[in-house]
Motif scaffolding. Structure first.
Motif, PDB file in Angstrom:
ATOM      1  N   THR A  53       0.831  -1.218   0.000  1.00  0.00           N
ATOM      2  CA  THR A  53       0.000   0.000   0.000  1.00  0.00           C
ATOM      3  C   THR A  53       0.857   1.257   0.000  1.00  0.00           C
ATOM      4  N   TYR A  90      -8.053   1.258  -3.155  1.00  0.00           N
ATOM      5  CA  TYR A  90      -9.492   1.071  -3.012  1.00  0.00           C
ATOM      6  C   TYR A  90      -9.818  -0.414  -2.831  1.00  0.00           C
ATOM      7  N   LEU A  93      -8.643  -1.834   0.603  1.00  0.00           N
ATOM      8  CA  LEU A  93      -9.515  -1.449   1.721  1.00  0.00           C
ATOM      9  C   LEU A  93     -10.885  -2.120   1.596  1.00  0.00           C
ATOM     10  N   LYS A  94     -11.354  -2.243   0.361  1.00  0.00           N
ATOM     11  CA  LYS A  94     -12.675  -2.842   0.156  1.00  0.00           C
ATOM     12  C   LYS A  94     -12.680  -4.300   0.632  1.00  0.00           C
ATOM     13  N   ILE A 125     -12.163   5.689   1.435  1.00  0.00           N
ATOM     14  CA  ILE A 125     -10.846   5.720   0.778  1.00  0.00           C
ATOM     15  C   ILE A 125     -10.341   7.167   0.705  1.00  0.00           C
TER      16      ILE A 125
END
Ligand code: HEM
Length: 355
Positions: A53, A90, A93-94, A125
């Protein structure tokens, strides 16, 4: 924060290496602490997710330029980098959000708070990326610089160590007094981390003065011209005012020998930052000062205290040879940046890990 820092430094001590680039290793630790504070524990706990990340976050952050700010939808290499980095963040995190929903797992972190508030993924996000942008760069760069300055200044390192030992002694219960200094720091309460390390605080303050680059911007959003004191000039309605921060931070009439890192400039009798209003604007000023100041100071105190407790260290070059050359910020940059050339610290554990 303390256990992440202690663990990261124990890993460094056990790595077999005796040299590190603080703008890489300490920057990564700051990323982990920031992710834990404004993001999600699942990423902060996973070295693999932290590594991935951070790389995607850099794609987003580095592709933001003056041109991309003026023309955000103009397709160019930076535009596609930003889209790619943002999309990978995105989806990561999703996955965490979906997994928590599927398993009913609840975690005490900012992500959970945003989920519980009913925020949608785009807001979540947006919050996490904005938090990382606001929190990582300045804190990460300054943490690297403070350790480099201390490596170069035995006098200030001695002051810092004395302060850290005093605070650890004060809060360590008698039965734990045999523990290493780093282990004893775990007994220090939050309030003491925030208020009982004034020397460490000054080390950060003078680093921020030197690393705060570019200009501050404010827009006159009223519908009348705003006079600038008694100069006869105005900031016209709707216009931007830009203030180059070096005008004050590098002003030799305010700061003696301004390019030198010197925390004593803030102490009696010099009090250089108290000579006039707004002499120190490293945390911003007016209605929108830094919202993360408390967190940033705490983070710096924890990192500097554990580093000084756990390691003897000195500046060296890339080949490991001792050097006196400090890293410097490029004053033509418009935001905090890792210095070029960078810097290395040679380090040696001061005490055996564990109790
Ligand atoms: C050494 C570390 C830091 C420095 C030197 C710093 C400096 C600043 C400065 C100068 C501003 C004002 C910008 C302006 O007026 O245009 C600012 C704003 C801000 N900072 Fe920091 N910052 C640091 C760390 C952090 C951290 C760790 C966070 C949060 C995790 C954070 C969050 C923010 C936010 C949200 C704002 C915008 C406030 C507003 O517009 O109302 N900062 N910071």
């Amino acid at each position: 924060m303390t256990s992440d820092t202690h663990t990261a430094f124990e890993a460094l001590a056990a790595s077999g290496s005796s040299m590190t680039d603080p703008f890489d290793s300490i920057y990564r630790l700051v990323y982990q602490l920031t992710m834990r504070t404004v993001g999600c524990a699942d990423i902060a706990d996973s070295p693999e997710l932290l590594r991935k990340t951070l790389a995607w976050f850099h794609l987003v952050e580095e592709s933001t330029t003056a041109a991309s700010t003026l023309f955000p939808r103009l397709p160019g290499v930076g535009y596609f980098q930003r889209m790619y980095g943002g999309a990978r963040l995105y989806t990561t995190l999703k996955k965490v959000v979906d997994s928590r929903a599927r398993t009913g797992t609840r975690v005490d972190d900012p992500l959970q708070f945003l989920i519980d508030e009913g925020d949608d993924m785009m807001h979540i996000i947006g919050f996490v990326i904005s938090g990382l942008i606001a929190g990582l760069l300045n804190s990460g760069i300054n943490a690297g610089f403070v350790l480099a300055y201390l490596a170069h200044s035995p006098e200030w390192l001695a002051h810092v160590r004395a302060e850290v030992e005093t605070v650890a002694d004060k809060y360590t219960p008698d039965e734990a007094s045999h523990q290493t200094l780093a282990a004893r720091l775990a007994h220090v309460p939050l309030e003491a981390w925030e208020s009982e390390l004034p020397i460490v605080d000054l080390c950060l303050r003078d680093s921020i003065r030197l690393q705060t680059l570019g200009s501050g911007f404010r827009r006159n959003i009223s519908n009348r011209d705003v006079p600038i004191g008694s100069t006869g000039e105005v900031i016209p309605a709707g216009a931007f005012a830009a203030y180059p921060l070096d005008d004050i931070h590098m002003n030799p009439a305010v700061y003696q020998d301004p390019t030198k890192w010197d925390p004593a400039r803030y102490l009696d009798p010099r009090n250089e930052d108290k000579k006039a209003p707004l002499t120190f604007v490293g945390w911003g000023a007016g209605r929108h000062p830094c919202l993360g100041m408390r967190f940033a100071k705490l983070e710096s105190n924890v990192i500097v205290a554990y580093w000084a407790a756990m390691f003897d260290f000195s500046l060296c070059d890339e080949q490991g040879m001792p050097t006196d050359v400090l890293p410097v910020s490029n004053r033509d940059a418009w935001t905090a940046r890792k210095p070029q050339p960078g810097c290395r610290l040679r380090f040696e554990a001061r005490e055996k890990s564990g109790a």
